[in-house]
Design an enzyme around this catalytic site. Structure first.
Site, mmCIF file in Angstrom:
data_model
loop_
_atom_site.group_PDB
_atom_site.id
_atom_site.type_symbol
_atom_site.label_atom_id
_atom_site.label_comp_id
_atom_site.label_asym_id
_atom_site.label_seq_id
_atom_site.Cartn_x
_atom_site.Cartn_y
_atom_site.Cartn_z
ATOM 1 N N CYS A 51 -2.856 -1.150 -3.931
ATOM 2 C CA CYS A 51 -4.031 -0.300 -3.763
ATOM 3 C C CYS A 51 -3.669 1.182 -3.769
ATOM 4 O O CYS A 51 -4.452 2.011 -4.222
ATOM 5 C CB CYS A 51 -4.757 -0.648 -2.463
ATOM 6 S SG CYS A 51 -5.235 -2.376 -2.406
ATOM 7 N N HIS A 90 -8.981 5.223 -0.295
ATOM 8 C CA HIS A 90 -7.996 4.322 0.297
ATOM 9 C C HIS A 90 -8.452 3.761 1.637
ATOM 10 O O HIS A 90 -8.118 2.624 1.976
ATOM 11 C CB HIS A 90 -6.672 5.069 0.452
ATOM 12 C CG HIS A 90 -5.492 4.145 0.509
ATOM 13 N ND1 HIS A 90 -5.335 3.071 -0.331
ATOM 14 C CD2 HIS A 90 -4.398 4.129 1.314
ATOM 15 C CE1 HIS A 90 -4.215 2.444 -0.053
ATOM 16 N NE2 HIS A 90 -3.635 3.046 0.956
ATOM 17 N N CYS A 120 -0.199 -7.712 2.817
ATOM 18 C CA CYS A 120 -0.453 -6.532 1.991
ATOM 19 C C CYS A 120 0.132 -6.775 0.610
ATOM 20 O O CYS A 120 1.323 -7.045 0.463
ATOM 21 C CB CYS A 120 0.219 -5.319 2.632
ATOM 22 S SG CYS A 120 0.169 -3.847 1.614
ATOM 23 N N TYR A 137 -9.154 -0.634 2.701
ATOM 24 C CA TYR A 137 -8.698 -1.492 3.792
ATOM 25 C C TYR A 137 -9.602 -2.699 4.022
ATOM 26 O O TYR A 137 -9.364 -3.518 4.909
ATOM 27 C CB TYR A 137 -8.468 -0.665 5.060
ATOM 28 C CG TYR A 137 -7.059 -0.123 5.026
ATOM 29 C CD1 TYR A 137 -6.711 0.915 4.164
ATOM 30 C CD2 TYR A 137 -6.038 -0.724 5.756
ATOM 31 C CE1 TYR A 137 -5.412 1.356 4.069
ATOM 32 C CE2 TYR A 137 -4.737 -0.285 5.668
ATOM 33 C CZ TYR A 137 -4.428 0.747 4.830
ATOM 34 O OH TYR A 137 -3.131 1.168 4.736
ATOM 35 N N THR A 155 4.691 1.818 0.850
ATOM 36 C CA THR A 155 4.305 0.445 0.588
ATOM 37 C C THR A 155 4.565 0.115 -0.877
ATOM 38 O O THR A 155 4.127 0.831 -1.758
ATOM 39 C CB THR A 155 2.801 0.299 0.879
ATOM 40 O OG1 THR A 155 2.559 0.689 2.222
ATOM 41 C CG2 THR A 155 2.336 -1.116 0.654
ATOM 42 N N CYS A 196 -9.324 -4.966 2.241
ATOM 43 C CA CYS A 196 -8.341 -6.038 2.014
ATOM 44 C C CYS A 196 -8.045 -6.793 3.297
ATOM 45 O O CYS A 196 -7.788 -7.992 3.287
ATOM 46 C CB CYS A 196 -7.051 -5.457 1.448
ATOM 47 S SG CYS A 196 -6.191 -4.356 2.603
ATOM 48 N N GLU A 245 0.019 -1.583 9.932
ATOM 49 C CA GLU A 245 -0.466 -0.883 8.740
ATOM 50 C C GLU A 245 -1.969 -0.635 8.831
ATOM 51 O O GLU A 245 -2.467 0.382 8.345
ATOM 52 C CB GLU A 245 -0.138 -1.732 7.506
ATOM 53 C CG GLU A 245 -0.431 -1.032 6.198
ATOM 54 C CD GLU A 245 -0.182 -1.957 5.018
ATOM 55 O OE1 GLU A 245 0.959 -2.453 4.881
ATOM 56 O OE2 GLU A 245 -1.124 -2.208 4.249
ATOM 57 N N GLU A 287 7.921 -2.109 2.874
ATOM 58 C CA GLU A 287 7.867 -0.690 3.217
ATOM 59 C C GLU A 287 9.275 -0.142 3.082
ATOM 60 O O GLU A 287 10.227 -0.751 3.554
ATOM 61 C CB GLU A 287 7.399 -0.479 4.668
ATOM 62 C CG GLU A 287 6.129 -1.206 5.046
ATOM 63 C CD GLU A 287 4.865 -0.504 4.616
ATOM 64 O OE1 GLU A 287 4.944 0.701 4.277
ATOM 65 O OE2 GLU A 287 3.799 -1.140 4.599
#
Lengths: 503, 503, 503, 503
Positions: free
Chosen positions: B102, B290, B98, B294, B189, B296, B444, B255
């Site tokens: 974002c 969002h 991650c 994901y 995050t 990603c 996540e 996190e």
């Protein structure tokens, strides 16, 4: 005079004296045959939608400078490819079955670029011929069927190696003005209700298969064609009279075997002849379009979700949390199919010929999900329907004065629901999960545009495993960073682009 | 002077005297902490990508008339939204974890339209304020973190009903020039490595929750903030020295819990204050962006597929049919995620404020698949890795003169593969399936942007079950045809559009 | 004179003047009706198996001191319960459909213990009556059908709250020597071909439902009974002549609605009358047996796996790795069903009445898998079959002199395979996945013995979540070790045992 | 003096001067190493259970005429095999991890019959030797580890074809009184805490592999053995002090590589030597037992279900329908594993040697489900845990006077739940899904007793596809009825029985 409505379309099919066989008998007039008619109705709806929603179901064509039915349109932009998907879903919603025109649409678009590339390499004139052919179809507003799947015989052998050379369609005679072809095409969707059929090779060919590298357009009325109509689950319910037991009385798909018995095709309707190296190319481009066309099944999925929600409501359990959750799951799976399909269309790239072609990886992913999720939607729909979906007595028992009142009394759902309506909804679910349109919703979802393994092979080819390995090796410290100029694992790289790069 | 490289970015984080706690101790300088640094490296890569591939990772901004990092950009076209997804996948490929930016990007885009609509209704001036704030961020090229998730306490109760009113972030004091806020944000995050944080409400609010309807930007260096760093699986391997056992030594996520202890925010940095009816709206728009972000994870998926393919090759079984088939399955699932995500972006629509927002149904479908498929990819990767992925001795045992040669001898794979490379690849797979980046790739994926049930609720809201019922009823003969003007089950209808129609 | 063969059984059904309706007409003699006969053949096979394999399909009965058909046997040992499962799988293999006698077998066994417990509590004499009834059935070697499922009407309401009180079977009149009952039983498996039917309540009853707490045996020939035969997918193919298109011409299931129009039952055939608190108990014991009886579907699964393997072989692709892998997957799923079912039987415990009852948790797990896996097996079978499974022309087209040779020529598989044999195999797969026996293999797998949600409720009740929480709390250090004497989460604890413990 | 308690067992391990390496250093006393100790505790629990529940965890042995720990017992009845499964589930519940003794138990049982058959064929005396060895183990109440998995090197080559002949364990020297062996065994479960290890071949051998066909028992304290301890996810948390972050502080598994550097084994401890044709036989019998032993994972599943239920309760959402449904799904999957495993045990058959062996098909089905379902249970557990499972700060942050109160304030769950308890429960879930015991619950579930493909191969071998084809062909009318005397597809036929029949 072009065809401008569903009625005119149906009228245009009459009197063609086709050699159609069904249940061992020749069918006098397919249009009036109650078992065949629903499949004609489904195609008619493609004309009607073009009337009612021209933005959705027609498009301006550069070939003819007129607005044409989208099923006959050569894509001129990304939006055109996307619009095909929207139209397909809508027609799936409206008919609840296979409306049969996508094969032709996808054949037109793939042949458009293949003939162009073919001419570039061989100095032939297929592309102009093909444009003329398509222009004529557009002007007449005809239905084109695409015929690709040969019977194949022994699958361990190629066309020219078969004991019987006719197991793949081939040129059996060459004349000065054209060719004579012979063979058969298996389980052809929507042929008896088409005006023209384009015959195409079904697989990669070798030099020895030269006579099999034939693409040709044939009018459906050609006397050398014989159509042997395929059986579908519950097909004879359409012959029983009554409108309930069929489940979806108005619409169905159509599959037939076409036997081509020495049909002459003049050169103006020949769009490939012997250029074996383009056979695989054509199949690949066609399946790229066509696997994404299976977005149509999300329209059927919408119907099935609606049917499941309705029957749950009629049963009085619409509020149960597990019922709501199952409808969400059905929707999630249905939209997952849609996502990959519409994404493939959105990621379209132009071919040198000028038409736009969707992304092959996402097209294959779309179709591969179609080989799985409709079966799961069907399973959940049967869950929500309750056992009555498979044990309901016939419509005639409801009409019988002795048993009718008993059924009326005992098959009542929640207050306010007519027993007949509940029965109709159950029959629709049966139709889509076990009955006639289960063929279109399930079996065709499995095998149409290629069986599951065919998608896996394409996914494997396009997955760029070497690029992905470099990514991992870099992060693991095994290898240096992959060159940035060349994205290691371009998710949407077209197979074709990769091929060009290697060349 | 804007930040122009990863190095400058890292430099910009130094000397901020943040109150960061880790393992019960205050961290002197997070930038130099070996456990924290990999998460900073991941963000640094977002700067580096912007340098190397400006088309991908930057965009011209109308706000500032300069080309800005895409993570700070307000989308001005469909292409902008799509490009976010491409950039996200690329960064996932490059970092294998991650990269944390974002949340800020999606917060900026959702607030852009919410502040606009808010002003339209209330005559406030949030939108201009917000544009000024974003413009400043763009000029400085700062990292913005978004902070949404409150600790929530008793989930059966709303913010104002909690025993402790601080369990949701709230305004505790109003001053002439701003507000004082208090509370905490859980599992944030990428906060310690951000420059600014935007605090937002986490759920639908009622009138009683007025003090909780606060959106405010706070500099990360504000002395009222305390960051308590969360543990991740295998996090301390980064402290052991050596580069192998960490699996992905360079990159990780981050996190932390942020405690906000009476932080003053001047009004220029307040973008919502008491307009409770817009809280749910903001959450919905933010999660729409969002959940699609994901995508990603498909970049991480590419890495994991590459790692699985590499280890199979190192083990000498790359040619086995079941191995190839598993790689295809991994790819199919990974691209299924990508399909729904990129489709959501392609189907973006403009808001009245002018920015483009992706399709909510497909965004939710994308994220919902992300809560399932990475776990399946991880399972298959472990299958292909072999048991050694969980029984490999430590790097130190490889370096030990007594045991090193034994391991070298006995852990050799197929000829031509260095034992250390095999070990590195196994550690990368461990890292992504059990270790530190499994947090980013799995947990996540489950909970980021909302847990699975949150997506199901949104899918249920957007699925238009009534429209689908009408489709089924029509085909079953229970009801007349649905009016054609109103597509019964528009697959891509935005929830918002549906709302507008009803209004 | 007891029935000793399939033929005698069939003979025994003749001339009963049953009121059977099918397609709106009364059926003169069900035995000779081509659509009904295959369901009678399936039951006949239960007699034949008893002749050929007496160890498997008969057992010595303590009630009568003779060896009886296992379907009429009260289990006297764990081995007896296990043997039921073995017999069921074998009959599934032999008939490829539902052979319909399990309902009666499971009703007999559950009533055996319920009548015992009922007498213990109420001082009634049901148990002896019931033993006499069963003994008579054993001596005559009759088929008993079990009838449980009431039409239910508005599912939000109980029996006595319905607008129409007849929507659940009830006592409408009490006479000195017996009771008169009225109502209907929906989708009853195997009733027209039974000799006796035992009517039982379908759900938990309250005190207000006293008249609904009735268990009664009725001869099928009672003139107060009307049977309205349910339609099944493709049912009319049995009427077409020819033996191919039906797919499995010899065997099928049977579902009918039984309307009970004021039937008098003498007390000697009444086994519960008003003891409402035992209704749920009976349902639970019956479903415990019956959900495990769905092991029969693994016999059908064996047939479908065999069909898929055969067609793959006929298509010439039996050696492809993905084909072999799919057959393994089918087998794995099929045996997973079997595992839970046979385990449930092996874990049987005696009731105080002396009969043995299988484990409820594993029975529910078995059935719950049955609601999932046959659908997946069907999907894979269709995958392996190829598209022809849904597009094959009719047998009559094969017999037609014009089209027959064309089909013979073009539908040839690999050398050495007769086209007709390939066609037959495809029809069998169609039969089991879309056609008539898909009702037994799929829809009945979903809803028979309770729909999926019913199993989930039982699993929830039996899962001992509190015990499992204690295990976790102990290991997490939250609570002391659970007392060892009381296993915290006994995996096989019978629901009933748990109840006794609490009492 | 036999070992009679966990404490005595732990005492018995001290002072053995083993060559154990961990993190590049030799471990002075494994018993006192905080990272190793939890794996010793897990084995100690097998002694304690035998004390507390002797019926469950001990059995009378005919070899020694005493009651012995069940892990050392040779099965003498079906009930013995079933009892192993019950004990395994219980120990899984009590330890939440791999308790490591099953390998030895299953090795003892498979060698018992293999040595018998070996003697029958070759006139050797292995069986008596082996019985003496087992008797001694029983009398001492020792822990036996089984060592099967060789490093394998290039998997495309057999033992004798490897570049380095030591990549499989082999005899390097023969002496009058015994043999000297060399090689290594990879990822050995529970070896450092065993008393003896039995080395066995790992795969089918050919004549050329004669020196590799060696079965030998070695005392763990032999100076020729080196143990290189494998790393597990989060293993070093055990070194941090504190009891919370480890998740399950008391118990863990253990995996190590054993290097065998020219160890002499006297003939009395050699149980196979050169009889290559029995290598595959031994592997198959061992894996048949051992794949069914994976029922232990249902005990871990019970813990994880309990943890998920507890955390849902602590979060205040235990009543949500989707939460309850997810717990049911977890249970359903867990019991599905159990069903196939316990069924395999119930279907045990005696070997000529007299011991009982479970059913191979169901054993493979059990293990194959174990390679799938624990991953799904882990996924659902993470879903129910919420994001905090991966973002929770460390125990030290809770103990820190500055951050402790902040965490106490903000991480509070529903009223009545201690924050520390919530934290502990989250750490347990992390431990089982990402952390140290995820190795035992997930990765070992994947690869222990053979990776998934190994089960598929065995399922394929045992599935009797020819018999199933005959069933289908009969029903399709393609072939006559299969001979009744020979059930066409015996679902539970042992592979071995089939082999015997063919012979």
């Amino acid at each position: 005079m072009p065809i401008t409505s569903g009625d005119e379309y149906i009228q245009s099919l009459r009197g063609r004296k086709l050699r159609v066989f069904l249940f061992g008998e020749r069918v006098e007039e397919p249009v009036d045959h109650p078992l065949i008619r629903p499949s004609i109705n489904a195609v008619a709806e493609t004309y009607e939608l073009a009337r009612r929603e021209p933005e959705l179901a027609t498009a301006p064509s550069s070939l003819t400078e007129i607005r044409v039915n989208r099923f006959l349109h050569v894509t001129e932009s990304v939006e055109d490819v996307v619009a095909q998907n929207r139209m397909q879903r809508r027609l799936g919603q409206l008919t609840g079955t296979c409306f049969q025109r996508c094969v032709g649409m996808d054949a037109v678009n793939s042949l458009y670029s293949v003939t162009y590339d073919l001419d570039k390499k061989h100095g032939t004139a297929y592309h102009d011929r093909f444009k003329r052919f398509v222009a004529e179809m557009q002007k007449e507003n005809f239905v084109i069927g695409g015929a690709m799947t040969d019977p194949k015989g022994d699958r361990g052998k190629g066309p020219s190696e078969q004991a019987d050379p006719d197991l793949f369609v081939r040129v059996v005679e060459r004349r000065p003005d054209g060719v004579v072809i012979r063979g058969a095409k298996a389980h052809q969707t929507g042929c008896v209700n088409s005006h023209w059929i384009i015959v195409m090779p079904t697989m990669r060919l070798t030099k020895a298969d030269r006579d099999y590298a034939i693409v040709a357009a044939i009018p459906v009325g050609d006397p050398g064609l014989t159509f042997i109509y395929g059986r579908q689950s519950c097909d004879t319910r359409a012959l029983e009279g009554g409108a309930i037991d069929a489940g979806n009385a108005q619409y169905s798909g159509q599959e037939a075997m076409i036997v081509i018995d020495d049909v002459f095709v003049p050169f103006e309707n020949v769009f490939m002849d012997g250029e074996v190296e383009f056979a695989a190319e054509l199949v690949e481009r066609f399946t790229t379009y066509h696997r994404r066309s299976y977005v149509c099944k999300t329209g059927l999925g919408d119907v099935l979700i609606g049917a499941a929600a309705t029957i749950a409501d009629m049963n009085g359990v619409a509020g149960a949390s597990h019922v709501k959750d199952k409808l969400v799951e059905m929707t999630h799976l249905n939209e997952t199919i849609y996502g990959a399909g519409i994404a493939s269309s959105h990621e379209s790239k132009p071919r040198p010929a000028g038409n736009y072609e969707c992304d092959p990886m996402l097209a294959n992913v779309c179709k591969h999900n179609v080989t799985r999720y409709p079966y799961e939607l069907a399973r959940i729909a049967q869950d929500l329907a309750g056992g009555l979906v498979a044990t309901l007595p016939s419509e005639k028992d409801f009409r019988n004065p002795e048993t009718g009142p008993l059924l009326e009394k005992y098959l009542r759902g929640r207050p306010g629901v007519r027993t007949e309506d509940r029965m109709r909804m159950l029959r629709l679910i049966e139709n889509m999960t076990l009955g006639r349109n289960a063929v279109g919703y399930l079996t065709e979802s499995m095998h149409g545009a290629g069986s599951p393994q065919a998608q896996r092979i394409q996914i494997q080819r396009g997955m760029d495993v070497e690029g992905k390995k470099r990514l991992a090796q870099h992060l693991a410290g095994v290898a240096p960073a992959p060159a940035d100029a060349e994205p290691a694992a371009a998710p949407i790289a077209s197979l074709d682009a990769a091929r060009r790069k290697r060349a």
